[in-house]
Scaffold this active site. Structure first.
Site, PDB file in Angstrom:
ATOM      1  N   LYS A  52       8.317 -20.295  27.892  1.00 65.53           N
ATOM      2  CA  LYS A  52       9.638 -19.789  27.525  1.00 65.53           C
ATOM      3  C   LYS A  52      10.047 -20.421  26.189  1.00 65.53           C
ATOM      4  O   LYS A  52      10.225 -21.631  26.109  1.00 65.53           O
ATOM      5  CB  LYS A  52      10.658 -20.117  28.617  1.00 65.53           C
TER       6      LYS A  52
ATOM      7  N   THR B 112      17.109 -12.170  28.609  1.00 66.85           N
ATOM      8  CA  THR B 112      18.474 -12.691  28.461  1.00 66.85           C
ATOM      9  C   THR B 112      19.482 -11.642  28.012  1.00 66.85           C
ATOM     10  O   THR B 112      19.391 -11.101  26.911  1.00 66.85           O
ATOM     11  CB  THR B 112      18.554 -13.897  27.501  1.00 66.85           C
TER      12      THR B 112
ATOM     13  N   ARG C  83      23.216 -30.889  31.631  1.00 65.81           N
ATOM     14  CA  ARG C  83      24.484 -30.329  32.086  1.00 65.81           C
ATOM     15  C   ARG C  83      25.574 -31.398  32.150  1.00 65.81           C
ATOM     16  O   ARG C  83      25.284 -32.586  32.306  1.00 65.81           O
ATOM     17  CB  ARG C  83      24.323 -29.707  33.482  1.00 65.81           C
TER      18      ARG C  83
ATOM     19  N   ARG D  45      10.950 -11.975  39.745  1.00 63.27           N
ATOM     20  CA  ARG D  45      11.147 -13.341  39.246  1.00 63.27           C
ATOM     21  C   ARG D  45      11.932 -14.160  40.261  1.00 63.27           C
ATOM     22  O   ARG D  45      12.982 -13.724  40.745  1.00 63.27           O
ATOM     23  CB  ARG D  45      11.896 -13.314  37.917  1.00 63.27           C
TER      24      ARG D  45
END
Length: 474
Positions: free
Chosen positions: A221, A279, A74, A33
């Site tokens: 995802k 995760t 963010r 990945r």
């Protein structure tokens, strides 16, 4: 083959060294990945070249997955790099603030002021910090700190329950998608899709950028609350999904994730799609040489649920023990698989087939199971026959032989499938002869073993599998 479940590992500073990567391959890595949230185009191109060179030397076809950043919202940067937020105090998110302090900080997503209202709950740094929105005034989101803690530069923001309007594909993602196709990625992971339309948009861009070349497969995802009601449509619009438990847990709550994970794996397999569980699977191994008992159980449960692959993030990208982490994960997967239910008969009860190649694929599973065959071999062009087989638990390994490298790399993600690149065959008899030689050469079968084979006539035609043959290895 001693392990059916595949391992995806993120390549970063700890694993981008050819020697380290070669050792990771040797102990069980199947898919590499590349995290496009970090690094530049040159970094990803260099890592891709390294992956191809090392895997070729090892005689392996490794799939490369480019993971797009998506609309990660963010906070800005702080004067000292971080602050300590105290519960009960006020804290302001201000799109015009250039340098943060303990009272306020900037945002990289100006539209957040239009997405939240008084009473909303904002979760920062993967839910470690909780802010209650008191008011939205102009460019400011005024909050009260419910749960404080250390907040550093560029940490992520989620709204509890989801509902942020940010699109799944940002301008950066579109350019990164172009880059990923240019460097030859086999899989593209699309972050934060809310609906099938997001995946169809990504698909259209992929076809435009790839032109007449190979089109990467798309992995959705699942990490937004809004994606859950649209899950069936998102799965149908994708080649596979990733159970991205980090941001998903922040939006829907930690307690809801285990049941959602099981549901998503079940739905993906029922739709003949791939599924990756991701995760914090081996989080403690970022610093420690062995996993915790809880992490062992987490990986094992994903395997027992039927996931195609389990994924490592920081554990292999920046952790101290990337090789040991892959090795430990492979061992856990293999042990969990010993307890998997491999009873196939119930799969065929009241089952109706709509395609000949699907009927042949499942017929091969049934036949091999009851003949106690050593192996199943699928001579496949696109990989579809092997995919159908891999959706059902079987104690018999599946060897998918293809002349197409892109198909072999995609099949590197299929549970219980070993892809093998072969020569292109024009006639079936020479193909059958080479199948036996290949199985014996690699130690997958020996003289006297029974092997079940699926093949199409004419050969080298996608979707053309129409024959099942039982052979005894000479």
């Amino acid at each position: 083959m001693t392990r059916s479940t595949k391992i995806v590992a993120t390549i970063g500073p700890s694993s981008a060294n050819p020697d380290v990567f070669a050792r990771m391959l040797a102990v069980g890595l199947d898919v590499a990945r590349l995290n496009f949230s970090h690094g530049k185009r040159e970094d990803h191109a260099r890592n891709t070249a390294m992956i191809r060179k090392v895997s070729a030397a090892a005689g392996r076809e490794i799939a490369i997955m480019a993971d797009l950043q998506g609309p990660k919202i963010r906070v800005g940067r702080f004067r000292g790099g971080k602050v300590e937020l105290v519960s009960g105090t006020r804290f302001t998110l201000d799109i015009n603030s250039e340098e943060g302090n303990h009272e306020r900080v900037g945002l990289d997503y100006p539209d957040l002021v239009g997405d939240v209202v008084a009473g909303n709950v904002l979760l920062l740094n993967d839910g470690m910090i909780v802010l209650d929105v008191i008011a939205v005034v102009g460019t400011e989101i005024q909050t009260s700190v419910r749960v404080g803690g250390e907040l550093s530069n560029n940490k992520g923001i989620n709204r509890q329950g989801g509902g942020l309007s940010a699109p799944a594909l940002t301008e950066k993602d579109v350019e990164d998608l172009r880059t990923a196709i240019g460097i030859g990625a086999d899989l593209i992971a699309v972050s934060f899709p809310k609906s099938a339309a997001d995946m169809l948009t990504a698909r259209a861009l992929t076809h435009d950028f790839a032109g007449n070349g190979v089109k990467p497969k798309l992995i959705a995802k699942i990490e937004r609350a809004e994606a859950i009601p649209a899950l069936k449509d998102i799965i149908e619009a994708s080649d596979g999904i990733m159970v991205a438990r980090g941001d998903l847990a922040v939006e829907v709550g930690n307690a809801a994730v285990p049941a959602l994970q099981k549901r998503m794996i079940r739905m993906a397999r029922a739709s003949n799609r791939l599924v990756i569980t991701a995760t914090q699977m081996m989080e403690s191994m970022i610093q420690n040489p062995v996993p915790t008992r809880a992490e062992v159980s987490d990986v094992a449960n994903a395997v027992l649920d039927g996931t195609d692959a389990v994924m490592l993030s920081a554990e292999s990208a920046t952790g101290r023990y990337p090789v040991q982490t892959v090795e430990a994960m492979a061992s856990i997967c293999a042990e969990a698989e010993r307890s998997c239910d491999n009873e196939l008969d119930k799969v065929f009860l009241d089952r109706k087939f709509h395609r000949i190649d699907e009927a042949i694929a499942l017929g091969a599973l049934f036949t091999a199971y009851h003949l106690n065959a050593t192996a199943i071999v699928a001579l496949t062009e696109s990989g579809a026959t092997a995919l159908w087989m891999s959706r059902h638990s079987s104690p018999i390994p599946i060897y998918a032989m293809t002349a197409r490298r892109d198909s072999a790399r995609f099949m590197a993600l299929f549970r219980n499938v070993v892809p093998i690149v072969t020569a292109s065959w024009d006639d079936r008899e020479s193909a059958l002869e080479q199948v036996e030689l290949t199985l014996v050469k690699h130690g997958f079968a020996k003289s006297g073993d029974v092997v079940v084979l699926t093949v199409g006539q004419p050969m080298a035609t996608a979707g053309g599998t129409n024959s099942l043959k039982i052979i005894k290895v000479k």
